[in-house]
Design a protein around this motif. Structure first.
Motif, PDB file in Angstrom:
ATOM      1  N   ALA A 227       0.824  -1.207   0.000  1.00 57.70           N
ATOM      2  CA  ALA A 227       0.000   0.000   0.000  1.00 57.70           C
ATOM      3  C   ALA A 227       0.854   1.252   0.000  1.00 57.70           C
ATOM      4  CB  ALA A 227      -0.919  -0.007   1.218  1.00 57.70           C
ATOM      5  N   GLU A 228       2.057   1.176   0.615  1.00 61.80           N
ATOM      6  CA  GLU A 228       2.917   2.344   0.688  1.00 61.80           C
ATOM      7  C   GLU A 228       3.814   2.491  -0.535  1.00 61.80           C
ATOM      8  OE1 GLU A 228       5.126   1.721   4.191  1.00 61.80           O
ATOM      9  OE2 GLU A 228       3.412   1.870   5.557  1.00 61.80           O
ATOM     10  N   ALA A 229       3.901   1.462  -1.342  1.00 64.19           N
ATOM     11  CA  ALA A 229       4.863   1.465  -2.440  1.00 64.19           C
ATOM     12  C   ALA A 229       4.341   2.216  -3.652  1.00 64.19           C
ATOM     13  CB  ALA A 229       5.186   0.030  -2.834  1.00 64.19           C
ATOM     14  N   ARG A 230       5.290   2.768  -4.418  1.00 65.34           N
ATOM     15  CA  ARG A 230       4.929   3.319  -5.726  1.00 65.34           C
ATOM     16  C   ARG A 230       4.612   2.153  -6.641  1.00 65.34           C
ATOM     17  NH1 ARG A 230       9.955   5.770  -7.780  1.00 65.34           N
ATOM     18  NH2 ARG A 230       8.714   6.672  -9.433  1.00 65.34           N
ATOM     19  N   LYS A 231       3.547   2.277  -7.395  1.00 68.65           N
ATOM     20  CA  LYS A 231       3.131   1.174  -8.259  1.00 68.65           C
ATOM     21  C   LYS A 231       3.108   1.635  -9.705  1.00 68.65           C
ATOM     22  CE  LYS A 231       0.302  -1.006  -4.708  1.00 68.65           C
ATOM     23  NZ  LYS A 231      -1.048  -1.448  -4.305  1.00 68.65           N
ATOM     24  N   LEU A 232       3.842   0.934 -10.529  1.00 70.45           N
ATOM     25  CA  LEU A 232       3.835   1.180 -11.964  1.00 70.45           C
ATOM     26  C   LEU A 232       3.076   0.043 -12.620  1.00 70.45           C
ATOM     27  CD1 LEU A 232       4.840   2.536 -14.596  1.00 70.45           C
ATOM     28  CD2 LEU A 232       6.903   1.147 -14.385  1.00 70.45           C
ATOM     29  N   THR A 233       1.949   0.346 -13.231  1.00 70.28           N
ATOM     30  CA  THR A 233       1.135  -0.685 -13.875  1.00 70.28           C
ATOM     31  C   THR A 233       1.307  -0.578 -15.377  1.00 70.28           C
ATOM     32  OG1 THR A 233      -0.485  -0.618 -12.095  1.00 70.28           O
ATOM     33  CG2 THR A 233      -1.195  -1.586 -14.176  1.00 70.28           C
ATOM     34  N   MET A 234       1.936  -1.574 -15.953  1.00 70.85           N
ATOM     35  CA  MET A 234       2.105  -1.612 -17.391  1.00 70.85           C
ATOM     36  C   MET A 234       0.959  -2.434 -17.969  1.00 70.85           C
ATOM     37  SD  MET A 234       4.687   0.258 -17.360  1.00 70.85           S
ATOM     38  CE  MET A 234       5.109   0.335 -19.089  1.00 70.85           C
ATOM     39  N   PRO A 235       0.010  -1.802 -18.625  1.00 69.42           N
ATOM     40  CA  PRO A 235      -1.216  -2.481 -19.050  1.00 69.42           C
ATOM     41  C   PRO A 235      -0.986  -3.460 -20.188  1.00 69.42           C
ATOM     42  CG  PRO A 235      -1.147  -0.267 -19.928  1.00 69.42           C
ATOM     43  CD  PRO A 235       0.040  -0.394 -19.015  1.00 69.42           C
ATOM     44  N   ALA A 236      -2.000  -4.265 -20.448  1.00 74.76           N
ATOM     45  CA  ALA A 236      -1.893  -5.292 -21.482  1.00 74.76           C
ATOM     46  C   ALA A 236      -2.064  -4.728 -22.881  1.00 74.76           C
ATOM     47  CB  ALA A 236      -2.927  -6.389 -21.238  1.00 74.76           C
ATOM     48  N   HIS A 237      -2.714  -3.563 -23.009  1.00 83.34           N
ATOM     49  CA  HIS A 237      -2.957  -3.051 -24.368  1.00 83.34           C
ATOM     50  C   HIS A 237      -1.644  -2.640 -25.037  1.00 83.34           C
ATOM     51  CE1 HIS A 237      -3.519   0.615 -21.748  1.00 83.34           C
ATOM     52  NE2 HIS A 237      -2.697   1.119 -22.649  1.00 83.34           N
ATOM     53  N   HIS A 238      -1.550  -2.911 -26.316  1.00 84.85           N
ATOM     54  CA  HIS A 238      -0.308  -2.665 -27.052  1.00 84.85           C
ATOM     55  C   HIS A 238      -0.135  -1.196 -27.433  1.00 84.85           C
ATOM     56  CE1 HIS A 238       1.007  -6.894 -27.881  1.00 84.85           C
ATOM     57  NE2 HIS A 238      -0.238  -7.104 -27.511  1.00 84.85           N
ATOM     58  N   ASP A 239      -1.224  -0.501 -27.707  1.00 83.94           N
ATOM     59  CA  ASP A 239      -1.112   0.890 -28.121  1.00 83.94           C
ATOM     60  C   ASP A 239      -0.851   1.788 -26.924  1.00 83.94           C
ATOM     61  OD1 ASP A 239      -3.714   0.077 -27.325  1.00 83.94           O
ATOM     62  OD2 ASP A 239      -4.510   2.007 -27.976  1.00 83.94           O
ATOM     63  N   VAL A 240      -0.119   2.877 -27.166  1.00 84.11           N
ATOM     64  CA  VAL A 240       0.087   3.883 -26.130  1.00 84.11           C
ATOM     65  C   VAL A 240      -1.124   4.803 -26.124  1.00 84.11           C
ATOM     66  CG1 VAL A 240       1.558   5.754 -25.315  1.00 84.11           C
ATOM     67  CG2 VAL A 240       2.587   3.777 -26.431  1.00 84.11           C
ATOM     68  N   ARG A 241      -1.701   5.032 -24.957  1.00 88.41           N
ATOM     69  CA  ARG A 241      -2.892   5.855 -24.842  1.00 88.41           C
ATOM     70  C   ARG A 241      -2.608   7.085 -23.997  1.00 88.41           C
ATOM     71  NH1 ARG A 241      -7.095   0.782 -23.661  1.00 88.41           N
ATOM     72  NH2 ARG A 241      -6.565  -0.357 -25.595  1.00 88.41           N
ATOM     73  N   ALA A 242      -3.483   8.067 -24.129  1.00 90.77           N
ATOM     74  CA  ALA A 242      -3.286   9.323 -23.414  1.00 90.77           C
ATOM     75  C   ALA A 242      -3.178   9.111 -21.910  1.00 90.77           C
ATOM     76  CB  ALA A 242      -4.428  10.287 -23.732  1.00 90.77           C
ATOM     77  N   ASP A 243      -3.918   8.151 -21.383  1.00 93.22           N
ATOM     78  CA  ASP A 243      -3.881   7.885 -19.947  1.00 93.22           C
ATOM     79  C   ASP A 243      -2.539   7.323 -19.492  1.00 93.22           C
ATOM     80  OD1 ASP A 243      -6.456   8.755 -19.744  1.00 93.22           O
ATOM     81  OD2 ASP A 243      -7.367   6.762 -19.708  1.00 93.22           O
ATOM     82  N   ASP A 244      -1.738   6.830 -20.421  1.00 94.18           N
ATOM     83  CA  ASP A 244      -0.435   6.259 -20.071  1.00 94.18           C
ATOM     84  C   ASP A 244       0.651   7.325 -19.944  1.00 94.18           C
ATOM     85  OD1 ASP A 244      -1.475   3.598 -20.266  1.00 94.18           O
ATOM     86  OD2 ASP A 244      -1.290   3.737 -22.457  1.00 94.18           O
ATOM     87  N   VAL A 245       0.335   8.565 -20.314  1.00 95.66           N
ATOM     88  CA  VAL A 245       1.351   9.603 -20.443  1.00 95.66           C
ATOM     89  C   VAL A 245       0.967  10.828 -19.618  1.00 95.66           C
ATOM     90  CG1 VAL A 245       2.468  11.175 -22.090  1.00 95.66           C
ATOM     91  CG2 VAL A 245       1.973   8.822 -22.762  1.00 95.66           C
ATOM     92  N   ASP A 246       1.946  11.446 -18.989  1.00100.76           N
ATOM     93  CA  ASP A 246       1.752  12.752 -18.349  1.00100.76           C
ATOM     94  C   ASP A 246       1.776  13.789 -19.458  1.00100.76           C
ATOM     95  OD1 ASP A 246       2.240  15.290 -17.137  1.00100.76           O
ATOM     96  OD2 ASP A 246       2.953  14.287 -15.330  1.00100.76           O
ATOM     97  N   LEU A 247       0.596  14.284 -19.838  1.00 97.69           N
ATOM     98  CA  LEU A 247       0.479  15.149 -21.013  1.00 97.69           C
ATOM     99  C   LEU A 247       1.124  16.513 -20.803  1.00 97.69           C
ATOM    100  CD1 LEU A 247      -3.147  14.274 -22.175  1.00 97.69           C
ATOM    101  CD2 LEU A 247      -0.971  13.402 -23.041  1.00 97.69           C
ATOM    102  N   LYS A 248       1.251  16.945 -19.572  1.00 97.75           N
ATOM    103  CA  LYS A 248       1.933  18.208 -19.311  1.00 97.75           C
ATOM    104  C   LYS A 248       3.424  18.067 -19.577  1.00 97.75           C
ATOM    105  CE  LYS A 248       2.593  21.763 -15.767  1.00 97.75           C
ATOM    106  NZ  LYS A 248       2.320  22.148 -14.360  1.00 97.75           N
ATOM    107  N   ARG A 249       4.003  16.979 -19.095  1.00 96.88           N
ATOM    108  CA  ARG A 249       5.428  16.756 -19.337  1.00 96.88           C
ATOM    109  C   ARG A 249       5.701  16.541 -20.819  1.00 96.88           C
ATOM    110  NH1 ARG A 249       6.687  12.576 -14.306  1.00 96.88           N
ATOM    111  NH2 ARG A 249       6.677  14.155 -12.650  1.00 96.88           N
ATOM    112  N   LEU A 250       4.843  15.764 -21.484  1.00 99.10           N
ATOM    113  CA  LEU A 250       5.019  15.567 -22.924  1.00 99.10           C
ATOM    114  C   LEU A 250       4.833  16.886 -23.658  1.00 99.10           C
ATOM    115  CD1 LEU A 250       5.422  13.728 -25.373  1.00 99.10           C
ATOM    116  CD2 LEU A 250       2.960  13.271 -25.348  1.00 99.10           C
ATOM    117  N   GLY A 251       3.865  17.674 -23.217  1.00102.25           N
ATOM    118  CA  GLY A 251       3.640  18.975 -23.852  1.00102.25           C
ATOM    119  C   GLY A 251       4.842  19.884 -23.774  1.00102.25           C
ATOM    120  N   ALA A 252       5.570  19.843 -22.656  1.00106.51           N
ATOM    121  CA  ALA A 252       6.770  20.661 -22.532  1.00106.51           C
ATOM    122  C   ALA A 252       7.830  20.233 -23.527  1.00106.51           C
ATOM    123  CB  ALA A 252       7.310  20.567 -21.100  1.00106.51           C
TER     124      ALA A 252
END
Length: 406
Positions: A227-252
Motif C-alpha cells: 500500500a505504501e509502495a509506488r506502483k507502476l502498472t504496465m497495461p496489457a494493451h499494445h497501443d500507447v494511450r493518453a492515460d499512459d502519459v503525463d500530457l503536461k510533461r510531454l507537452g513541454a
C-alpha cells in the motif's frame, strides 16, 4: 520483502531486429557515458536499480513500451556496449538470459581475478540473490534472467526477472549493493511485477554461509508494504494511450522541440540548426540522463523519443535515431578533448524543458501528436519489426519471451 515499486509486465514474444539491436547498443552506451561523465559510475548503478528509470530507458531506446522484453533487450544491449569498454567505464555485466545466467559465477570470478576483488564472494552473492527471488519469495514467478552489473570499485547492481506461465506476466527484481545492509531485511531496491496478493517470504537458510548471516525462515503479510509502495502498472494493451502519459510533461517536450522561439534556443544548446524532430528525441534523452527519480512515473512518455519496434506509439524513425546518436557521440568525443560545452548542453536542455513545463503549463494534444508522428514516419525512415513479415508470411509456433535476440 518490502517493495519500493511494483508493475505489471506483460510477457511478449518476438525478436529484436538487427537494425534496432545495434542502435540500442550505441544509444545505451552513450547514455551511460553521459551519466558517468556527469555524475560518476555509482549514479549509473543507482539508476539501474530503479525500475521506473529502467523502463523509461528501454522506451527511449525504441523497445516495446510496456513489455517484459525491455529487460532482456536493454541488458543485452548494455552488455554488448559496456563490456568491451571496461578500461574506460570500469563496468562488467555478467550473466543474462537462460544459459547465460548460469555462467554468472564464473564470469564474476574472472572479474575478481582481473580487478583484485573477491570473485568467490561475488559469485556467492549472485547465487544468493537468485535463490531469494526464485525460491524464498513464493510469488509464482520463476527466474529466467539474471544479470549482475559490477563496477571495478566493487559496487554492484542486479537485475533479474521471472515469469509466471499462468498469468502470462513477468516480474523484475532490482538489487543494489549500496542499499543492501542485510539480505534478510528489505534487501530490494524494488520489485517490479503484478501484485499477486500476500507473498510468502521464505529465505533459504542454505545460503547463510555465503552471506555470513543467519537467514531466518519468515512469513509475513505485505499488504501494508504494498500500500505504501509506488506502483507502476504496465497495461496489457499494445497501443500507447493518453492515460499512459503525463500530457503536461510531454507537452513541454513538444513545445521545446516545435515552438519556433523555444526550438531556436534549444538547438543552440547542442548543435545549431537541429531539426524539431531530433530536438524532441534529445530532450527526452537529456531527461533520462539528468532527470530526478520522480520524472519517470510515466515511462510511456519516453517512447515519443524513438517510437517502438512494434509500431507503438509509432514506428522507429531511423533517421531521427541516427541523428540523435550523432549529436550524442559528437558531444562525448568533444568532452574527451576537454570541451564539455555540448555535454553541458544536455543538462541545460533538461532544465529548459522543465522550466517550460512549470511556467507555461503546456498540455500535449495526444491524438494530434500521434497522428503527426505517423504522418511523417515514412520521411524519417520509420520501421517496425513487422516490415519483412508484410512481404512474406511466416508461420511460427507460439512465441515466448525467450525468443528475444535469437
Amino acid at each position: 520483502m518490502k517493495r519500493s515499486g511494483s508493475a505489471d509486465l506483460p510477457l511478449h514474444g518476438g525478436h529484436v531486429p538487427p537494425w534496432l539491436a545495434e542502435r540500442m547498443t550505441q544509444l545505451g552506451t552513450a547514455i551511460v557515458e553521459q551519466i558517468v561523465l556527469s555524475y560518476g559510475p555509482s549514479e549509473f548503478l543507482t539508476r539501474l536499480s530503479d525500475p521506473f528509470w529502467f523502463q523509461s530507458l528501454g522506451c527511449v531506446m525504441g523497445m516495446d513500451w510496456h513489455s517484459s522484453g525491455i529487460t532482456t533487450s536493454v541488458m543485452g544491449a548494455l552488455k554488448r556496449g559496456l563490456n568491451p569498454r571496461f578500461s574506460e567505464f570500469g563496468f562488467a555485466i555478467c550473466g543474462g538470459r537462460g544459459r547465460h545466467s548460469v555462467r554468472t559465477p564464473d564470469e564474476l570470478r574472472a572479474f575478481g581475478a582481473r580487478t583484485g576483488l573477491d570473485g568467490d564472494a561475488l559469485a556467492r552473492t549472485s547465487r544468493l540473490t537468485a535463490r531469494v527471488d526464485n525460491n524464498a519469495i513464493a510469488d509464482g514467478f520463476q527466474l529466467y534472467l539474471h544479470t549482475f552489473v559490477i563496477d571495478r570499485s566493487g559496487e554492484w547492481a542486479i537485475v533479474q526477472q521471472g515469469m509466471n506461465q499462468t498469468s502470462h506476466l513477468a516480474r523484475r527484481y532490482h538489487w543494489h549493493s549500496a542499499t543492501v545492509r542485510d539480505f534478510v531485511s528489505d534487501p530490494h531496491t524494488a520489485i517490479v511485477g503484478s501484485p499477486q496478493g500476500t507473498i510468502l517470504n521464505l529465505v533459504d537458510a542454505r545460503a547463510s554461509d555465503a552471506q555470513q548471516a543467519l537467514l531466518k525462515i519468515a512469513a509475513q503479510p505485505i499488504e501494508g508494504s504494498i500500500a505504501e509502495a509506488r506502483k507502476l502498472t504496465m497495461p496489457a494493451h499494445h497501443d500507447v494511450r493518453a492515460d499512459d502519459v503525463d500530457l503536461k510533461r510531454l507537452g513541454a517536450v513538444l513545445a521545446v522541440a516545435h515552438k519556433q522561439e523555444l526550438r531556436d534556443f534549444a538547438s543552440l544548446l547542442l548543435v545549431e540548426g537541429l531539426g524539431p524532430r531530433t530536438l524532441q528525441s534529445l530532450a527526452l534523452v537529456a531527461e533520462i540522463v539528468h532527470g530526478a527519480p520522480s520524472r519517470f512515473s510515466d515511462p510511456a512518455r519516453f517512447s515519443f523519443a524513438h517510437g517502438g519496434k512494434d509500431g507503438h506509439p509509432f514506428p522507429v524513425p531511423l533517421k531521427t535515431y541516427d541523428e540523435s546518436l550523432s549529436v550524442l557521440r559528437r558531444s562525448l568525443d568533444a568532452a574527451r578533448l576537454g570541451q564539455t560545452e555540448k555535454v553541458e548542453g544536455f543538462r541545460r536542455l533538461d532544465r529548459l524543458t522543465r522550466m517550460v513545463e512549470e511556467e507555461r503549463e503546456p498540455f500535449a494534444n495526444f491524438d494530434e501528436a500521434i497522428a503527426h508522428e505517423r504522418d511523417i514516419s515514412e520521411s524519417l525512415g520509420g520501421r517496425t519489426v513487422f516490415d519483412r513479415m508484410r512481404s512474406r508470411v511466416k508461420k511460427r509456433s507460439s512465441p515466448s519471451q525467450l525468443d528475444l535476440f535469437r
